[in-house]
Write a protein that holds these residues in place. Structure first.
Motif, PDB file in Angstrom:
ATOM      1  N   ALA A   1       0.837  -1.208   0.000  1.00  0.00           N
ATOM      2  CA  ALA A   1       0.000   0.000   0.000  1.00  0.00           C
ATOM      3  C   ALA A   1       0.868   1.254   0.000  1.00  0.00           C
ATOM      4  O   ALA A   1       0.544   2.248  -0.650  1.00  0.00           O
ATOM      5  N   ARG A   2       1.976   1.201   0.721  1.00  0.00           N
ATOM      6  CA  ARG A   2       2.890   2.345   0.772  1.00  0.00           C
ATOM      7  C   ARG A   2       3.425   2.678  -0.635  1.00  0.00           C
ATOM      8  O   ARG A   2       3.466   3.849  -1.034  1.00  0.00           O
ATOM      9  N   LEU A   3       3.806   1.662  -1.403  1.00  0.00           N
ATOM     10  CA  LEU A   3       4.286   1.875  -2.776  1.00  0.00           C
ATOM     11  C   LEU A   3       3.189   2.474  -3.654  1.00  0.00           C
ATOM     12  O   LEU A   3       3.420   3.423  -4.412  1.00  0.00           O
ATOM     13  N   LEU A   4       1.988   1.909  -3.537  1.00  0.00           N
ATOM     14  CA  LEU A   4       0.882   2.353  -4.380  1.00  0.00           C
ATOM     15  C   LEU A   4       0.459   3.777  -4.041  1.00  0.00           C
ATOM     16  O   LEU A   4       0.233   4.609  -4.938  1.00  0.00           O
ATOM     17  N   LEU A   5       0.358   4.102  -2.770  1.00  0.00           N
ATOM     18  CA  LEU A   5      -0.067   5.435  -2.364  1.00  0.00           C
ATOM     19  C   LEU A   5       0.984   6.487  -2.715  1.00  0.00           C
ATOM     20  O   LEU A   5       0.647   7.613  -3.103  1.00  0.00           O
ATOM     21  N   ALA A   6       2.256   6.137  -2.582  1.00  0.00           N
ATOM     22  CA  ALA A   6       3.307   7.085  -2.958  1.00  0.00           C
ATOM     23  C   ALA A   6       3.224   7.419  -4.439  1.00  0.00           C
ATOM     24  O   ALA A   6       3.391   8.582  -4.835  1.00  0.00           O
ATOM     25  N   SER A   7       2.945   6.424  -5.277  1.00  0.00           N
ATOM     26  CA  SER A   7       2.846   6.673  -6.717  1.00  0.00           C
ATOM     27  C   SER A   7       1.590   7.466  -7.054  1.00  0.00           C
ATOM     28  O   SER A   7       1.616   8.337  -7.936  1.00  0.00           O
ATOM     29  N   LEU A   8       0.476   7.205  -6.370  1.00  0.00           N
ATOM     30  CA  LEU A   8      -0.735   7.999  -6.583  1.00  0.00           C
ATOM     31  C   LEU A   8      -0.500   9.454  -6.187  1.00  0.00           C
ATOM     32  O   LEU A   8      -0.949  10.371  -6.894  1.00  0.00           O
ATOM     33  N   ALA A   9       0.180   9.664  -5.077  1.00  0.00           N
ATOM     34  CA  ALA A   9       0.496  11.032  -4.658  1.00  0.00           C
ATOM     35  C   ALA A   9       1.369  11.731  -5.696  1.00  0.00           C
ATOM     36  O   ALA A   9       1.172  12.910  -6.007  1.00  0.00           O
ATOM     37  N   TYR A  10       2.328  11.016  -6.244  1.00  0.00           N
ATOM     38  CA  TYR A  10       3.219  11.578  -7.257  1.00  0.00           C
ATOM     39  C   TYR A  10       2.427  12.010  -8.490  1.00  0.00           C
ATOM     40  O   TYR A  10       2.606  13.121  -9.008  1.00  0.00           O
ATOM     41  N   VAL A  11       1.529  11.135  -8.971  1.00  0.00           N
ATOM     42  CA  VAL A  11       0.725  11.455 -10.152  1.00  0.00           C
ATOM     43  C   VAL A  11      -0.139  12.678  -9.886  1.00  0.00           C
ATOM     44  O   VAL A  11      -0.206  13.611 -10.702  1.00  0.00           O
ATOM     45  N   ALA A  12      -0.822  12.707  -8.741  1.00  0.00           N
ATOM     46  CA  ALA A  12      -1.702  13.828  -8.417  1.00  0.00           C
ATOM     47  C   ALA A  12      -0.912  15.131  -8.312  1.00  0.00           C
ATOM     48  O   ALA A  12      -1.330  16.179  -8.840  1.00  0.00           O
ATOM     49  N   HIS A  13       0.238  15.072  -7.659  1.00  0.00           N
ATOM     50  CA  HIS A  13       1.048  16.289  -7.485  1.00  0.00           C
ATOM     51  C   HIS A  13       1.566  16.805  -8.820  1.00  0.00           C
ATOM     52  O   HIS A  13       1.596  18.013  -9.060  1.00  0.00           O
ATOM     53  N   ARG A  14       1.962  15.900  -9.708  1.00  0.00           N
ATOM     54  CA  ARG A  14       2.440  16.308 -11.022  1.00  0.00           C
ATOM     55  C   ARG A  14       1.341  16.996 -11.832  1.00  0.00           C
ATOM     56  O   ARG A  14       1.622  17.834 -12.694  1.00  0.00           O
ATOM     57  N   GLN A  15       0.096  16.655 -11.572  1.00  0.00           N
ATOM     58  CA  GLN A  15      -1.022  17.285 -12.270  1.00  0.00           C
ATOM     59  C   GLN A  15      -1.424  18.614 -11.629  1.00  0.00           C
ATOM     60  O   GLN A  15      -2.345  19.278 -12.108  1.00  0.00           O
ATOM     61  N   GLY A  16      -0.787  18.984 -10.542  1.00  0.00           N
ATOM     62  CA  GLY A  16      -1.129  20.229  -9.871  1.00  0.00           C
ATOM     63  C   GLY A  16      -2.253  20.100  -8.875  1.00  0.00           C
ATOM     64  O   GLY A  16      -2.760  21.104  -8.369  1.00  0.00           O
TER      65      GLY A  16
END
Length: 301
Positions: free
Chosen positions: A107-122
């Motif tokens: 879950a830690r890996l998956l949530l970190a990647s979701l956060a990265y995608v969301a942050h990159r989109q602003g």
């Protein structure tokens, strides 16, 4: 196999959430939503010919005077979201798969990647962990230091106790603007025929009522799905400490009960009008992320 599609255990071994999140997101090659759309906004984008019924306030009168033609100024409209990541951090998330990777670590890996995608989109992205001690949160933000804050919270997190009482999650239920809420957990605390109302069931129902999209990611380890343990084994409930002696003759009955529970769980989540995904902890996180971001069908509430 491309590097972003390394096994979850290999990615976890890198011990660098910032790097891992980027690799997973690049492997998925997808986004949560289109980040911008055309319309009446602040930042000029292009002209288009006037059509009857258009707002005359957007008409470019200077251009009309020069060309004797009528054009409207179009702008990029900000469609940023608030993305809330919710993790079930009860003790059952400490269950390891055959490679030794726990549901919490996956879950830690998956949530970190979701956060990265969301942050990159602003988008403004926040994180909350739910465990017996209460609610541990990083409030949503889109500033440059948000990702390090989220990664730190994820690294420091441990799974303990049981799912918190219903009143603990009240701060998550305030009605706000456009949002996506992603709930990650093993859903063992969801309602059953024996226990029709649980804090997790109430939370999912209330999240839907609060507005915005809600995605539920159901994590399973392959070994608990297949029950591929030795002929005899002692199984322990990680939240209650209760132990059960298991032998191979019980496997068929277990599989039947598991499939029934999985069907009921999916029907319950979809019955609330929420998105539902079942993910296994041996699945490459980039592949899982790609599946999640495709936008699955959702049952109507």
């Amino acid at each position: 196999m491309p590097f972003p599609l390394l096994s979850p255990a290999d990615l976890h071994a890198l011990n660098d959430l910032a790097l891992v999140a980027r690799l997973i997101a690049e492997g998925a090659q997808a986004g949560l939503h289109p980040s911008r759309r055309r319309g009446a906004g602040l930042e000029f984008s292009q002209y288009r010919p006037y059509q009857p019924g258009d707002d005359l306030r957007r008409l470019d009168w200077r251009l009309a005077a020069r060309s004797d033609r009528y054009y409207l100024r179009e702008s990029d409209v900000d469609t940023r979201l608030t993305v809330r990541l919710l993790l079930d951090a009860s003790a059952s998330m400490n269950h390891p798969d055959a490679a030794g990777l726990t549901k919490l670590q996956y879950a830690r890996l998956l949530l970190a990647s979701l956060a990265y995608v969301a942050h990159r989109q602003g988008d403004a992205v926040g994180f909350s962990a739910l465990h017996q001690a209460g609610l541990q949160s990083v409030p949503p933000s889109a500033d440059a230091s948000q990702l390090p804050r989220l990664y730190h919270a994820l690294r420091q997190l441990s799974a303990t106790g049981t799912f918190p009482a219903a009143g603990t999650v009240a701060p998550l239920l305030a009605r706000r603007g456009a949002s996506v809420t992603v709930v990650v957990g093993d859903l063992y605390d969801l309602s059953t025929a024996d226990q029709p109302v649980t804090p997790l069931t109430q939370l999912l129902r209330q999240l839907r009522a609060a507005g915005g999209e809600v995605l539920v990611l159901h994590l399973l380890a392959r070994n608990e799905y297949d029950l591929d343990y030795p002929t005899t084994a002692q199984l322990e409930d990680l939240e209650t400490g209760q132990r059960l002696q298991f032998d191979a003759t019980q496997r068929a009955a277990y599989q039947a009960q598991l499939q029934s529970w999985l069907r009921q769980t999916e029907q319950t989540v979809r019955g609330f009008g929420l998105y539902y995904h079942r993910l296994f902890t041996d699945e490459p996180p980039a592949q899982a992320l790609r599946t999640v971001l495709r936008g699955p069908a959702r049952a109507s509430a």
